[in-house]
Write a protein that holds these residues in place. Structure first.
Motif, PDB file in Angstrom:
ATOM      1  N   MET A  75       8.248 -12.647   2.106  1.00 14.71           N
ATOM      2  CA  MET A  75       9.061 -14.054   1.288  1.00 14.71           C
ATOM      3  C   MET A  75       9.858 -14.583   2.253  1.00 14.71           C
ATOM      4  N   ASP A  76      10.019 -16.106   2.094  1.00 12.67           N
ATOM      5  CA  ASP A  76      10.961 -16.806   2.834  1.00 12.67           C
ATOM      6  C   ASP A  76      12.255 -16.402   2.928  1.00 12.67           C
ATOM      7  N   ALA A  77      13.122 -16.281   3.787  1.00 16.93           N
ATOM      8  CA  ALA A  77      14.405 -15.884   3.851  1.00 16.93           C
ATOM      9  C   ALA A  77      15.214 -16.518   2.605  1.00 16.93           C
ATOM     10  N   SER A  78      15.033 -17.832   2.228  1.00 17.41           N
ATOM     11  CA  SER A  78      15.779 -18.544   1.361  1.00 17.41           C
ATOM     12  C   SER A  78      15.528 -17.922   0.081  1.00 17.41           C
ATOM     13  N   GLU A  79      14.517 -17.177  -0.092  1.00 19.59           N
ATOM     14  CA  GLU A  79      14.117 -16.780  -1.496  1.00 19.59           C
ATOM     15  C   GLU A  79      14.906 -15.368  -1.951  1.00 19.59           C
ATOM     16  N   HIS A  80      15.537 -14.682  -0.854  1.00 21.16           N
ATOM     17  CA  HIS A  80      15.900 -13.343  -0.898  1.00 21.16           C
ATOM     18  C   HIS A  80      17.023 -13.244  -1.865  1.00 21.16           C
ATOM     19  N   ALA A  81      17.825 -14.272  -2.121  1.00 17.64           N
ATOM     20  CA  ALA A  81      18.844 -14.211  -3.012  1.00 17.64           C
ATOM     21  C   ALA A  81      18.335 -14.301  -4.379  1.00 17.64           C
ATOM     22  N   LEU A  82      17.243 -14.664  -4.819  1.00 17.08           N
ATOM     23  CA  LEU A  82      16.795 -14.819  -5.983  1.00 17.08           C
ATOM     24  C   LEU A  82      16.016 -13.400  -6.539  1.00 17.08           C
ATOM     25  N   LEU A  83      15.955 -12.407  -5.604  1.00 15.95           N
ATOM     26  CA  LEU A  83      15.650 -11.063  -5.860  1.00 15.95           C
ATOM     27  C   LEU A  83      16.827 -10.097  -6.294  1.00 15.95           C
ATOM     28  N   SER A  84      16.791 -10.096  -7.524  1.00 15.26           N
ATOM     29  CA  SER A  84      17.937  -9.061  -8.041  1.00 15.26           C
ATOM     30  C   SER A  84      17.717  -7.638  -7.956  1.00 15.26           C
ATOM     31  N   LYS A  85      18.789  -7.165  -7.978  1.00 17.85           N
ATOM     32  CA  LYS A  85      18.599  -5.512  -7.720  1.00 17.85           C
ATOM     33  C   LYS A  85      17.682  -4.791  -9.048  1.00 17.85           C
ATOM     34  N   GLY A  86      17.057  -4.016  -8.548  1.00 13.70           N
ATOM     35  CA  GLY A  86      16.044  -3.369  -9.471  1.00 13.70           C
ATOM     36  C   GLY A  86      14.780  -3.794  -9.282  1.00 13.70           C
ATOM     37  N   LYS A  87      14.270  -5.155  -8.657  1.00 12.33           N
ATOM     38  CA  LYS A  87      12.855  -5.712  -8.636  1.00 12.33           C
ATOM     39  C   LYS A  87      12.350  -4.871  -7.715  1.00 12.33           C
ATOM     40  N   TYR A  88      10.837  -4.893  -7.834  1.00 12.72           N
ATOM     41  CA  TYR A  88      10.034  -4.113  -6.947  1.00 12.72           C
ATOM     42  C   TYR A  88       8.956  -5.216  -6.285  1.00 12.72           C
ATOM     43  N   LEU A  89       9.112  -4.956  -4.978  1.00 16.59           N
ATOM     44  CA  LEU A  89       8.505  -6.179  -4.080  1.00 16.59           C
ATOM     45  C   LEU A  89       7.195  -5.486  -3.332  1.00 16.59           C
ATOM     46  N   PHE A  90       6.183  -6.072  -3.242  1.00 16.72           N
ATOM     47  CA  PHE A  90       4.834  -5.519  -2.735  1.00 16.72           C
ATOM     48  C   PHE A  90       4.239  -6.544  -1.672  1.00 16.72           C
ATOM     49  N   LEU A  96       8.186  -1.329  10.763  1.00 12.59           N
ATOM     50  CA  LEU A  96       8.723  -0.985  12.144  1.00 12.59           C
ATOM     51  C   LEU A  96       8.807  -1.937  13.333  1.00 12.59           C
ATOM     52  N   VAL A  97       8.194  -3.313  12.784  1.00 10.68           N
ATOM     53  CA  VAL A  97       8.412  -4.368  13.545  1.00 10.68           C
ATOM     54  C   VAL A  97       9.609  -5.248  13.035  1.00 10.68           C
ATOM     55  N   ALA A  98       9.597  -5.454  11.865  1.00 15.91           N
ATOM     56  CA  ALA A  98      10.692  -6.306  11.218  1.00 15.91           C
ATOM     57  C   ALA A  98      11.870  -5.572  10.589  1.00 15.91           C
ATOM     58  N   LYS A  99      12.562  -4.888  11.509  1.00 15.08           N
ATOM     59  CA  LYS A  99      13.544  -4.126  11.436  1.00 15.08           C
ATOM     60  C   LYS A  99      14.957  -4.902  10.651  1.00 15.08           C
ATOM     61  N   ASP A 100      15.050  -6.024  11.099  1.00 15.82           N
ATOM     62  CA  ASP A 100      16.226  -6.775  10.614  1.00 15.82           C
ATOM     63  C   ASP A 100      16.090  -7.207   9.113  1.00 15.82           C
ATOM     64  N   LEU A 101      14.766  -7.328   9.005  1.00 16.10           N
ATOM     65  CA  LEU A 101      14.299  -7.802   7.688  1.00 16.10           C
ATOM     66  C   LEU A 101      14.611  -6.622   6.542  1.00 16.10           C
ATOM     67  N   MET A 102      14.204  -5.537   7.095  1.00 16.39           N
ATOM     68  CA  MET A 102      14.391  -4.440   6.380  1.00 16.39           C
ATOM     69  C   MET A 102      15.828  -4.118   5.737  1.00 16.39           C
TER      70      MET A 102
END
Length: 370
Positions: A75-90, A96-102
């Motif tokens: 997902m686009d970084a701007s949408e991370h704020a819309l992901l509330s705690k407890g949601k599941y993302l697939f 192992l490459v996108a460590k900062d995103l993790m």
């Protein structure tokens, strides 16, 4: 559970869940929301999803209402704020490459399941996205090579004389490589294949290919079917042996990857200079730096008269079947995660443990923690 399917950003054309999967999931008591137009690039209309039992909504509504969110591309970084705690993302996140995103996603409190991290064990074969998509890539790589090669693939007996068959070398005999071997043989080429794992020799030969063997390779049965780093001495022998096969080939298809590392350079510019004019290299490792020196990701370039095609996103060029295969993999994972419409997050299960990257505000993926 409320499941949400998002539309993929261009140039991705696949969709996470096929209407066939939606029909099964809704029949078992789940609610499925899909972003308007999410299936259009895969030739699946909103009407088809409605008929399967889904509800078509705007993206913002799907993100807010869904408990499980599906989008192949991160997902686009701007949408991370819309992901509330407890949601599941697939999706396919290359942890192992996108460590900062993790780290960022862990901070949001979402539980991320990266489909490219499915353990390569027999019980998880029906969920193995990498194998499914590699099948598409190996097949399409040969078609791309055939379309760009200025000569025939098969031997032809014509009134104007006999046309010799094209010579194809496949480097890396994993799922993509084996599919490339099979497809090239079907088109009538003479096929050779190389892999650092001697154990794949029988598979190569069963498909009609000749195995190029370099003695002394180290093979790790615990590497999930992937190649592992080799010694400097072996790499030197490998380079010398490969060069002989490369310079006599009309087509070279490279698929060699080592998880979490830059793709190894197997075709140097010096080798390219010795290849036949008009030859074609299809580099499926382009997104990880490429196996061919000079490869440009998502581009086709000419180097000393050799066409080098850098493309790691070939599944997106066949979205109908690629989406159906990806969707089936996701559906099979959900069978494990959802029991009677209730989430079964059992971290004692090797598949769940190996696929979950972040959970409850922390990174839980062991290879990344190490």
């Amino acid at each position: 559970m409320i499941l949400g399917i998002l539309k993929e950003p261009s140039p991705e054309t696949r969709v996470s869940l096929h209407p066939e999967a939606v029909k099964v999931l809704t029949a078992s008591g789940n609610k499925v929301l899909i972003e308007k137009g999410a299936g259009e690039s895969s030739f699946l209309s909103d009407t088809t999803y409605l008929e399967a039992g889904a509800e078509v909504k705007e993206r913002i509504a799907v993100l807010k209402e869904a408990e499980m969110i599906f989008q192949i591309t991160p997902m686009d970084a701007s949408e991370h704020a819309l992901l509330s705690k407890g949601k599941y993302l697939f999706g396919v996140y290359q942890p192992l490459v996108a460590k900062d995103l993790m780290k960022t996603l862990a901070g949001t409190g979402v539980s991320l399941f990266s489909m490219d991290s499915i353990p390569r064990i027999s019980r998880a074969q029906s969920m193995d996205v990498l194998s499914s998509m590699s099948t598409v890539s190996g097949y399409k790589a040969v078609l791309l090579a055939a379309a760009n090669l200025p000569r025939f693939f098969p031997m032809l007996m014509t009134a104007a004389g006999t046309i010799a068959p094209a010579k194809v070398l496949v480097i890396g005999a994993g799922v993509a490589g084996l599919q490339a071997i099979a497809t090239a043989k079907r088109l009538g080429a003479v096929v050779e294949a190389f892999d650092t794992r001697p154990s794949v020799k029988e598979q190569v030969e069963s498909l009609g290919g000749k195995f190029v063997e370099v003695p002394g390779a180290v093979e790790d049965t615990g590497a999930g079917g992937y190649a592992v780093e080799q010694s400097a001495e072996y790499k030197q022998k490998q380079s010398e042996m490969l060069e002989k096969s490369i310079i006599k080939s009309d087509v070279v298809i490279t698929t060699a990857l080592i998880p979490g590392r830059k793709a190894p350079i197997l075709i140097t510019k010096a080798m390219l200079e010795k290849m036949k004019s008009g030859a074609v290299v299809v580099d499926l490792a382009a997104a990880n730096g490429g196996n061919c020196e000079g490869t440009q990701n998502n581009e086709t370039v000419s180097i000393d008269g050799i066409t080098v095609i850098g493309n790691s996103a070939l599944p997106s060029t066949m979205p109908q079947d690629a989406s159906k295969m990806y969707s089936k993999n996701v559906q099979n994972l959900l069978k494990l995660l959802l029991k009677e419409d209730q989430l079964n997050l059992n971290f004692e299960d090797a598949i769940i443990k190996g696929t979950c990257i972040t959970h409850d505000g922390a990174i839980v993926y062991e290879p990344l923690l190490k």
